[in-house]
Design a protein around this motif. Structure first.
Motif, PDB file in Angstrom:
ATOM      1  N   ILE A 145       0.846  -1.201   0.000  1.00  0.00           N
ATOM      2  CA  ILE A 145       0.000   0.000   0.000  1.00  0.00           C
ATOM      3  C   ILE A 145       0.879   1.248   0.000  1.00  0.00           C
ATOM      4  CG2 ILE A 145      -1.626   1.358   1.382  1.00  0.00           C
ATOM      5  CD1 ILE A 145      -2.950  -1.315   2.166  1.00  0.00           C
TER       6      ILE A 145
ATOM      7  N   TRP B 267       0.779   4.133  -2.879  1.00  0.00           N
ATOM      8  CA  TRP B 267       0.570   5.560  -2.599  1.00  0.00           C
ATOM      9  C   TRP B 267       1.759   6.371  -3.081  1.00  0.00           C
ATOM     10  CZ3 TRP B 267      -2.410   7.515   2.207  1.00  0.00           C
ATOM     11  CH2 TRP B 267      -3.655   6.869   2.287  1.00  0.00           C
TER      12      TRP B 267
ATOM     13  N   GLY C 148       0.891   5.789   3.173  1.00  0.00           N
ATOM     14  CA  GLY C 148       0.266   4.507   2.841  1.00  0.00           C
ATOM     15  C   GLY C 148       0.452   3.474   3.934  1.00  0.00           C
TER      16      GLY C 148
ATOM     17  N   PHE D 137      -1.834   4.519   6.754  1.00  0.00           N
ATOM     18  CA  PHE D 137      -3.205   4.153   6.405  1.00  0.00           C
ATOM     19  C   PHE D 137      -3.422   2.657   6.591  1.00  0.00           C
ATOM     20  CE2 PHE D 137      -5.672   2.253   2.876  1.00  0.00           C
ATOM     21  CZ  PHE D 137      -6.933   2.600   3.308  1.00  0.00           C
ATOM     22  N   SER D 138      -2.467   1.860   6.147  1.00  0.00           N
ATOM     23  CA  SER D 138      -2.591   0.412   6.287  1.00  0.00           C
ATOM     24  C   SER D 138      -2.715   0.009   7.754  1.00  0.00           C
ATOM     25  CB  SER D 138      -1.376  -0.268   5.661  1.00  0.00           C
ATOM     26  OG  SER D 138      -1.421  -1.651   5.867  1.00  0.00           O
TER      27      SER D 138
ATOM     28  N   ALA E 166     -12.427   5.717   2.142  1.00  0.00           N
ATOM     29  CA  ALA E 166     -11.853   7.054   1.939  1.00  0.00           C
ATOM     30  C   ALA E 166     -11.696   7.783   3.274  1.00  0.00           C
ATOM     31  CB  ALA E 166     -12.718   7.867   0.987  1.00  0.00           C
TER      32      ALA E 166
ATOM     33  N   TRP F 244     -11.061   6.409   6.192  1.00  0.00           N
ATOM     34  CA  TRP F 244      -9.869   5.874   6.846  1.00  0.00           C
ATOM     35  C   TRP F 244      -8.609   6.395   6.157  1.00  0.00           C
ATOM     36  CZ3 TRP F 244     -10.670   4.950  11.461  1.00  0.00           C
ATOM     37  CH2 TRP F 244     -11.756   4.235  11.922  1.00  0.00           C
ATOM     38  N   GLY F 245      -8.661   6.591   4.851  1.00  0.00           N
ATOM     39  CA  GLY F 245      -7.532   7.194   4.145  1.00  0.00           C
ATOM     40  C   GLY F 245      -7.287   8.619   4.605  1.00  0.00           C
TER      41      GLY F 245
ATOM     42  N   GLY G 208      -4.760  11.525   1.207  1.00  0.00           N
ATOM     43  CA  GLY G 208      -5.008  10.210   1.783  1.00  0.00           C
ATOM     44  C   GLY G 208      -6.373   9.669   1.409  1.00  0.00           C
ATOM     45  N   ALA G 209      -7.397  10.526   1.483  1.00  0.00           N
ATOM     46  CA  ALA G 209      -8.750  10.090   1.123  1.00  0.00           C
ATOM     47  C   ALA G 209      -8.809   9.718  -0.358  1.00  0.00           C
ATOM     48  CB  ALA G 209      -9.759  11.194   1.435  1.00  0.00           C
TER      49      ALA G 209
ATOM     50  N   SER H 184      -6.298   8.817  -2.293  1.00  0.00           N
ATOM     51  CA  SER H 184      -5.471   7.632  -2.540  1.00  0.00           C
ATOM     52  C   SER H 184      -6.187   6.360  -2.104  1.00  0.00           C
ATOM     53  CB  SER H 184      -4.141   7.753  -1.792  1.00  0.00           C
ATOM     54  OG  SER H 184      -3.404   8.847  -2.266  1.00  0.00           O
ATOM     55  N   ALA H 185      -6.833   6.411  -0.954  1.00  0.00           N
ATOM     56  CA  ALA H 185      -7.561   5.235  -0.467  1.00  0.00           C
ATOM     57  C   ALA H 185      -8.720   4.899  -1.398  1.00  0.00           C
ATOM     58  CB  ALA H 185      -8.069   5.478   0.953  1.00  0.00           C
TER      59      ALA H 185
END
Length: 165
Positions: free
Chosen positions: A14, A18, A60, A63-64, A85, A87-88, A124-125, A127-128
């Motif tokens: 991940i 990212w 990433g 986030f993981s 999203a 969680w991202g 982040g949102a 990318s997720a």
């Protein structure tokens, strides 16, 4: 031990995904910055691309970890796009907050630091969400479609979300 190694491998995957997505954004940002400030184009573009790539990798992996802690028992196909999203965004916000707190790029706990944290949350949102769409497309699954204007889900979407009637 095997499960831990799988999670580490997933976090690295991940993070690399990212990083691959954030590096071009950094290159474009560097190009704009170099153009506006008349800095050496190649150096600035490279520096921004590498910086964004590294931040993307760290974001990433964060986030993981967040996703694993919050939704550890669920698979990708059991999570909705907005939840994924969100969680991202949390992972990006953690990255931005840490970056600002340690003074990365000279930001510190200032308005610039808050902007960095907000930008990281948006990246982040995005990318997720993008990663989930790509993962589902690779598995041949379609995203659940609904009547967004009326807030209604189709029967397939209700079934995926556990709300079958």
């Amino acid at each position: 031990m095997k499960k831990l190694l799988q999670r580490i491998r997933g976090a690295i995957g991940i993070g690399l995904t990212w990083a691959a997505g954030w590096a071009p954004i950094g290159a474009v940002t560097g190009w704009i910055t170099a153009s506006l400030l008349h800095f050496p184009m190649g150096t600035v573009i490279t520096n921004y691309a590498v910086t964004f790539g590294v931040l993307g990798f760290v974001g990433g992996t964060i986030f993981s970890t967040v996703l694993s802690l919050a939704e550890g028992r669920r698979s990708f196909d059991q999570l909705s796009l907005p939840r994924f999203a969100a969680w991202g965004a949390v992972g990006g916000l953690v990255l931005g907050g840490l970056s600002a707190a340690v003074g990365l790029l000279g930001a510190g706990l200032t308005i610039q630091g808050a902007v960095m944290a907000g930008a990281a949350a948006l990246l982040g949102a995005g990318s997720a969400a993008g990663m989930l769409v790509i993962a589902r497309a690779a598995q041949g699954q379609a995203l659940p479609r609904g009547d967004v204007a009326r807030g209604r889900l189709t029967g397939d979407a209700r079934g995926l979300l556990g709300n079958a009637e």
